[in-house]
Motif scaffolding. Structure first.
Motif, PDB file in Angstrom:
ATOM      1  N   THR A  29      45.274  40.718  42.142  1.00 50.10           N
ATOM      2  CA  THR A  29      44.317  40.031  41.268  1.00 50.10           C
ATOM      3  C   THR A  29      42.994  40.771  41.317  1.00 50.10           C
ATOM      4  OG1 THR A  29      43.415  37.854  40.699  1.00 50.10           O
ATOM      5  CG2 THR A  29      43.416  38.416  43.044  1.00 50.10           C
ATOM      6  N   TRP A  33      39.183  39.049  36.794  1.00 51.16           N
ATOM      7  CA  TRP A  33      40.175  38.140  36.179  1.00 51.16           C
ATOM      8  C   TRP A  33      39.897  36.696  36.585  1.00 51.16           C
ATOM      9  CZ3 TRP A  33      43.605  34.252  36.846  1.00 51.16           C
ATOM     10  CH2 TRP A  33      44.542  34.020  35.828  1.00 51.16           C
ATOM     11  N   CYS A 115      45.085  15.295  41.817  1.00 54.62           N
ATOM     12  CA  CYS A 115      43.640  15.563  41.778  1.00 54.62           C
ATOM     13  C   CYS A 115      42.840  14.347  41.339  1.00 54.62           C
ATOM     14  CB  CYS A 115      43.341  16.726  40.842  1.00 54.62           C
ATOM     15  SG  CYS A 115      44.076  18.260  41.388  1.00 54.62           S
ATOM     16  N   SER A 155      48.957  33.104  40.640  1.00 51.35           N
ATOM     17  CA  SER A 155      48.513  32.209  39.573  1.00 51.35           C
ATOM     18  C   SER A 155      47.973  30.883  40.119  1.00 51.35           C
ATOM     19  CB  SER A 155      49.649  31.953  38.575  1.00 51.35           C
ATOM     20  OG  SER A 155      50.658  31.183  39.182  1.00 51.35           O
ATOM     21  N   VAL A 158      44.496  31.541  43.793  1.00 50.15           N
ATOM     22  CA  VAL A 158      43.091  31.873  43.496  1.00 50.15           C
ATOM     23  C   VAL A 158      42.286  30.629  43.081  1.00 50.15           C
ATOM     24  CG1 VAL A 158      43.736  34.204  42.768  1.00 50.15           C
ATOM     25  CG2 VAL A 158      43.517  32.414  41.042  1.00 50.15           C
ATOM     26  N   MET A 218      52.957  25.220  40.144  1.00 53.30           N
ATOM     27  CA  MET A 218      52.246  24.734  38.945  1.00 53.30           C
ATOM     28  C   MET A 218      52.595  25.559  37.724  1.00 53.30           C
ATOM     29  SD  MET A 218      48.128  24.459  38.552  1.00 53.30           S
ATOM     30  CE  MET A 218      47.674  26.087  38.061  1.00 53.30           C
ATOM     31  N   ASN A 221      49.657  27.130  32.371  1.00 53.12           N
ATOM     32  CA  ASN A 221      49.346  27.194  30.951  1.00 53.12           C
ATOM     33  C   ASN A 221      49.571  25.861  30.232  1.00 53.12           C
ATOM     34  OD1 ASN A 221      49.595  28.335  28.058  1.00 53.12           O
ATOM     35  ND2 ASN A 221      48.794  29.991  29.363  1.00 53.12           N
ATOM     36  N   ASN A 258      39.094  24.245  36.140  1.00 51.39           N
ATOM     37  CA  ASN A 258      38.936  25.511  35.427  1.00 51.39           C
ATOM     38  C   ASN A 258      37.725  25.354  34.512  1.00 51.39           C
ATOM     39  OD1 ASN A 258      39.157  27.567  33.386  1.00 51.39           O
ATOM     40  ND2 ASN A 258      41.274  27.889  34.049  1.00 51.39           N
ATOM     41  N   ARG A 260      37.016  26.755  31.867  1.00 54.36           N
ATOM     42  CA  ARG A 260      37.372  26.744  30.441  1.00 54.36           C
ATOM     43  C   ARG A 260      37.847  25.347  30.022  1.00 54.36           C
ATOM     44  NH1 ARG A 260      41.654  30.219  29.147  1.00 54.36           N
ATOM     45  NH2 ARG A 260      42.294  30.302  31.307  1.00 54.36           N
ATOM     46  N   ILE A 261      38.518  24.638  30.940  1.00 58.49           N
ATOM     47  CA  ILE A 261      38.912  23.252  30.642  1.00 58.49           C
ATOM     48  C   ILE A 261      37.647  22.408  30.497  1.00 58.49           C
ATOM     49  CG2 ILE A 261      40.026  21.159  31.553  1.00 58.49           C
ATOM     50  CD1 ILE A 261      42.059  22.941  32.973  1.00 58.49           C
TER      51      ILE A 261
HETATM   52  N1  COA Z   1      45.092  37.589  38.627  1.00 62.45           N
HETATM   53  C1  COA Z   1      45.458  38.411  37.635  1.00 62.45           C
HETATM   54  N2  COA Z   1      46.354  38.090  36.703  1.00 62.45           N
HETATM   55  C2  COA Z   1      46.881  36.856  36.764  1.00 62.45           C
HETATM   56  C3  COA Z   1      46.539  35.934  37.771  1.00 62.45           C
HETATM   57  C4  COA Z   1      45.605  36.348  38.730  1.00 62.45           C
HETATM   58  N3  COA Z   1      45.189  35.556  39.727  1.00 62.45           N
HETATM   59  N4  COA Z   1      47.208  34.793  37.564  1.00 62.45           N
HETATM   60  C5  COA Z   1      47.961  34.977  36.472  1.00 62.45           C
HETATM   61  N5  COA Z   1      47.769  36.224  35.991  1.00 62.45           N
HETATM   62  C6  COA Z   1      48.377  36.851  34.829  1.00 62.45           C
HETATM   63  C7  COA Z   1      49.731  36.258  34.470  1.00 62.45           C
HETATM   64  O1  COA Z   1      50.740  36.847  35.260  1.00 62.45           O
HETATM   65  C8  COA Z   1      49.832  36.604  33.023  1.00 62.45           C
HETATM   66  O2  COA Z   1      50.242  37.951  32.925  1.00 62.45           O
HETATM   67  P1  COA Z   1      51.252  38.422  31.762  1.00 62.45           P
HETATM   68  O3  COA Z   1      50.542  38.113  30.487  1.00 62.45           O
HETATM   69  O4  COA Z   1      51.433  39.853  32.055  1.00 62.45           O
HETATM   70  O5  COA Z   1      52.472  37.565  31.950  1.00 62.45           O
HETATM   71  C9  COA Z   1      48.382  36.517  32.533  1.00 62.45           C
HETATM   72  O6  COA Z   1      47.571  36.598  33.700  1.00 62.45           O
HETATM   73  C10 COA Z   1      48.067  35.239  31.795  1.00 62.45           C
HETATM   74  O7  COA Z   1      48.613  34.163  32.546  1.00 62.45           O
HETATM   75  P2  COA Z   1      48.415  32.684  32.087  1.00 62.45           P
HETATM   76  O8  COA Z   1      49.079  31.779  33.094  1.00 62.45           O
HETATM   77  O9  COA Z   1      48.790  32.541  30.656  1.00 62.45           O
HETATM   78  O10 COA Z   1      46.835  32.581  32.230  1.00 62.45           O
HETATM   79  P3  COA Z   1      45.886  31.409  31.825  1.00 62.45           P
HETATM   80  O11 COA Z   1      44.858  31.909  30.932  1.00 62.45           O
HETATM   81  O12 COA Z   1      46.647  30.179  31.415  1.00 62.45           O
HETATM   82  O13 COA Z   1      45.174  31.076  33.204  1.00 62.45           O
HETATM   83  C11 COA Z   1      45.291  29.409  34.909  1.00 62.45           C
HETATM   84  C12 COA Z   1      45.941  30.641  34.284  1.00 62.45           C
HETATM   85  C13 COA Z   1      46.168  28.920  36.033  1.00 62.45           C
HETATM   86  C14 COA Z   1      43.945  29.831  35.443  1.00 62.45           C
HETATM   87  C15 COA Z   1      45.117  28.316  33.828  1.00 62.45           C
HETATM   88  O14 COA Z   1      46.336  28.150  33.158  1.00 62.45           O
HETATM   89  C16 COA Z   1      44.702  26.990  34.371  1.00 62.45           C
HETATM   90  O15 COA Z   1      43.609  26.847  34.880  1.00 62.45           O
HETATM   91  N6  COA Z   1      45.556  25.967  34.212  1.00 62.45           N
HETATM   92  C17 COA Z   1      45.276  24.584  34.513  1.00 62.45           C
HETATM   93  C18 COA Z   1      44.976  24.391  35.936  1.00 62.45           C
HETATM   94  C19 COA Z   1      44.876  22.960  36.262  1.00 62.45           C
HETATM   95  O16 COA Z   1      44.368  22.179  35.504  1.00 62.45           O
HETATM   96  N7  COA Z   1      45.366  22.680  37.444  1.00 62.45           N
HETATM   97  C20 COA Z   1      45.391  21.498  38.108  1.00 62.45           C
HETATM   98  C21 COA Z   1      45.077  20.259  37.463  1.00 62.45           C
HETATM   99  S1  COA Z   1      44.454  19.387  38.734  1.00 62.45           S
END
Ligand code: COA
Length: 330
Positions: A29, A33, A115, A155, A158, A218, A221, A258, A260-261
Motif C-alpha cells: 500500500t 492511496w 460500529c 483493503s 489500513v 469486509m 465497495n 471513510n 469520502r463517505i
Molecule cells: N492500498 C492500495 N491499494 C488498495 C488498498 C490499499 N490499502 N486497498 C485496496 N486497494 C486496491 C484494490 O485492490 C483495488 O485494486 P484493483 O482495481 O487493481 O482491483 C483498488 O484499490 C480499488 O479497490 P476498491 O475496494 O474498489 O477501493 P475503494 O475505493 O472502494 O476503497 C475502501 C476501499 C475499503 C477504502 C472503501 O470501499 C471503504 O471505505 N468502504 C466502506 C468502509 C466502511 O464503511 N466500513 C465499515 C463500516 S463501519
C-alpha cells in the motif's frame, strides 16, 4: 417528559501510533492511496501489557467523563458498553469496567451492534432514564480492532484503530438532552462485514499486538454505497422528526469510516463540512468508539454550546445504522 442529557464526555486512545508509512512495510500500500481513498493518516494501536485492552481504554475514558459530570462511580446505576472486541467473550467489558471503577450499584452489560454500538448503547441507557429505571448511566464505545484485524489484507488493515469514548447521562425535563435516537438494522447484508474463525498472522513489527482467534472480513465497495444511503436517509428522518433543518445543526458527528463517505453524507444533507467533526485522519475507524471520541474532542475544544443541535449518525456491521439528535446541555 424525562429524557437523558449528556452531563460529561471522555475519551482515550492507546499510545502507539501506526502511520500510513509504517503500513507500507506491512502490506502493498502507500500513504498516498490510503490518504486519497480514506482520509486516514495514522491510527492508534493497543500494546499488550500496557493496560490498553478494551476495558482498560473504556475505564480511562469513563473516568474523564465522570470527572466532567462531577459524578462519582459509586452513584452510577447503569454501565452500557458498545463493543465488538470485549477483552473476553465473557464476562462483558461492562462488568470489567464496573469492577475497575468500583461502581458497585451499577447494572453492567455490553451491546453488540458493529460500529453502531455506541448509538445502540445510548438508545438503551436513554430509554432507561426516560422510564425512570436509571438516573446516572455511563455509556461507552470501546474497541481494540487491532486484535481482530487481518494484517495481510490491505483493503481492511489500513482502515482500523483502537480507542474508547464515554458519556455520562443524567435525567432532564428541560429542552436539552437526547431528543431521540432512530435505529435500523438489516441482517440480510450481514456478509458485507463479519468475523470469521481464523486468527490473523501478526507481522513482526507489530509484535506487541495481542490477536484474537478470529479476524474481520469486509466487502468495502458494496458497504461504502450502503453506508452513504443508510446514513443520509436515517439522519434526514431524525431531523425531520424534530422539525430541525440541516441549517439548524451546529455540528454533525458521523461515524468515522471513510472521509469520502462522510463528505457524501454531508453533501446529501446540505451540511457544510465546517459543521462536520472529523478526526479520522488521526484515529482511522475505531468502530463503536468513533462517535464518543469525536464528541468528547469537539466538547473539549469548546465547539458545543448549550442549546446547540448536534447530529450523531452511525453505520456498521449487521448491518446496523442510526442517528441521534441532541440538544446540547450546558
Ligand atoms: N492500498 C492500495 N491499494 C488498495 C488498498 C490499499 N490499502 N486497498 C485496496 N486497494 C486496491 C484494490 O485492490 C483495488 O485494486 P484493483 O482495481 O487493481 O482491483 C483498488 O484499490 C480499488 O479497490 P476498491 O475496494 O474498489 O477501493 P475503494 O475505493 O472502494 O476503497 C475502501 C476501499 C475499503 C477504502 C472503501 O470501499 C471503504 O471505505 N468502504 C466502506 C468502509 C466502511 O464503511 N466500513 C465499515 C463500516 S463501519
Amino acid at each position: 417528559m424525562i429524557k437523558g442529557r449528556i452531563a460529561g464526555t471522555g475519551s482515550t486512545t492507546p499510545k502507539r501510533i501506526l502511520t500510513n508509512k509504517d503500513l507500507e512495510n506491512i502490506v502493498d500500500t502507500s500513504d498516498e492511496w490510503i490518504t486519497r481513498r480514506t482520509g486516514i493518516k495514522e491510527r492508534r494501536i493497543s500494546s499488550s501489557g500496557q493496560d490498553e485492552n478494551t476495558s482498560d481504554l473504556a475505564t480511562k475514558a469513563s473516568l474523564k467523563a465522570l470527572e466532567m459530570a462531577g459524578i462519582s462511580p459509586e452513584d452510577l446505576d447503569m454501565i452500557v458498553v458498545g463493543t465488538v472486541t470485549p477483552d473476553r467473550q465473557f464476562p462483558s467489558a461492562a462488568c470489567l469496567v464496573q469492577k475497575a471503577l468500583k461502581a458497585s450499584k451499577a447494572v453492567a452489560f455490553d451491546v453488540s451492534a458493529g460500529c453502531s454500538g455506541f448509538l445502540y448503547a445510548l438508545f438503551v441507557a436513554d430509554n432507561a432514564i426516560a422510564t425512570g429505571n436509571s438516573r446516572k448511566a455511563l455509556v461507552i464505545g470501546a474497541e481494540r480492532l487491532s486484535s481482530i484485524t487481518n494484517w495481510e489484507d490491505r483493503s481492511t488493515c489500513v482502515l482500523l484503530g483502537d480507542g474508547a469514548g464515554a458519556v455520562v447521562l443524567t435525567p432532564t425535563t428541560g429542552p436539552d438532552g437526547i431528543l431521540s435516537t432512530h435505529l435500523q438494522s438489516d441482517g440480510n447484508f450481514w456478509n458485507l462485514l463479519y468475523s470469521y474463525d481464523e486468527a490473523s498472522k501478526i507481522p513482526e513489527i507489530l509484535d506487541t499486538i495481542e490477536g484474537k482467534p478470529f479476524s474481520l472480513r469486509m466487502e468495502g465497495n458494496r458497504l461504502f454505497k450502503k453506508a452513504v444511503v443508510c446514513l443520509s436517509n436515517i439522519a434526514a428522518a431524525a431531523l425531520e422528526h424534530h422539525g430541525v433543518s440541516s441549517t439548524d445543526i451546529r455540528l454533525m458527528i458521523p461515524h468515522q469510516a471513510n472521509i469520502r463517505i462522510i463528505k457524501a453524507v454531508a453533501k446529501k444533507l446540505c451540511i457544510p463540512m465546517d459543521k462536520v467533526y472529523t478526526n479520522i485522519q488521526r484515529y482511522g475507524n475505531t468502530s463503536s468508539a468513533t462517535i464518543p471520541i469525536a464528541l468528547d474532542e469537539a466538547n473539549r475544544e469548546g465547539l458545543l454550546r448549550a442549546g446547540d443541535y448536534v447530529l450523531l449518525v452511525t453505520f456498521g456491521a449487521g448491518l446496523t445504522w442510526g442517528a441521534s439528535v441532541v440538544n446540547w446541555s450546558s
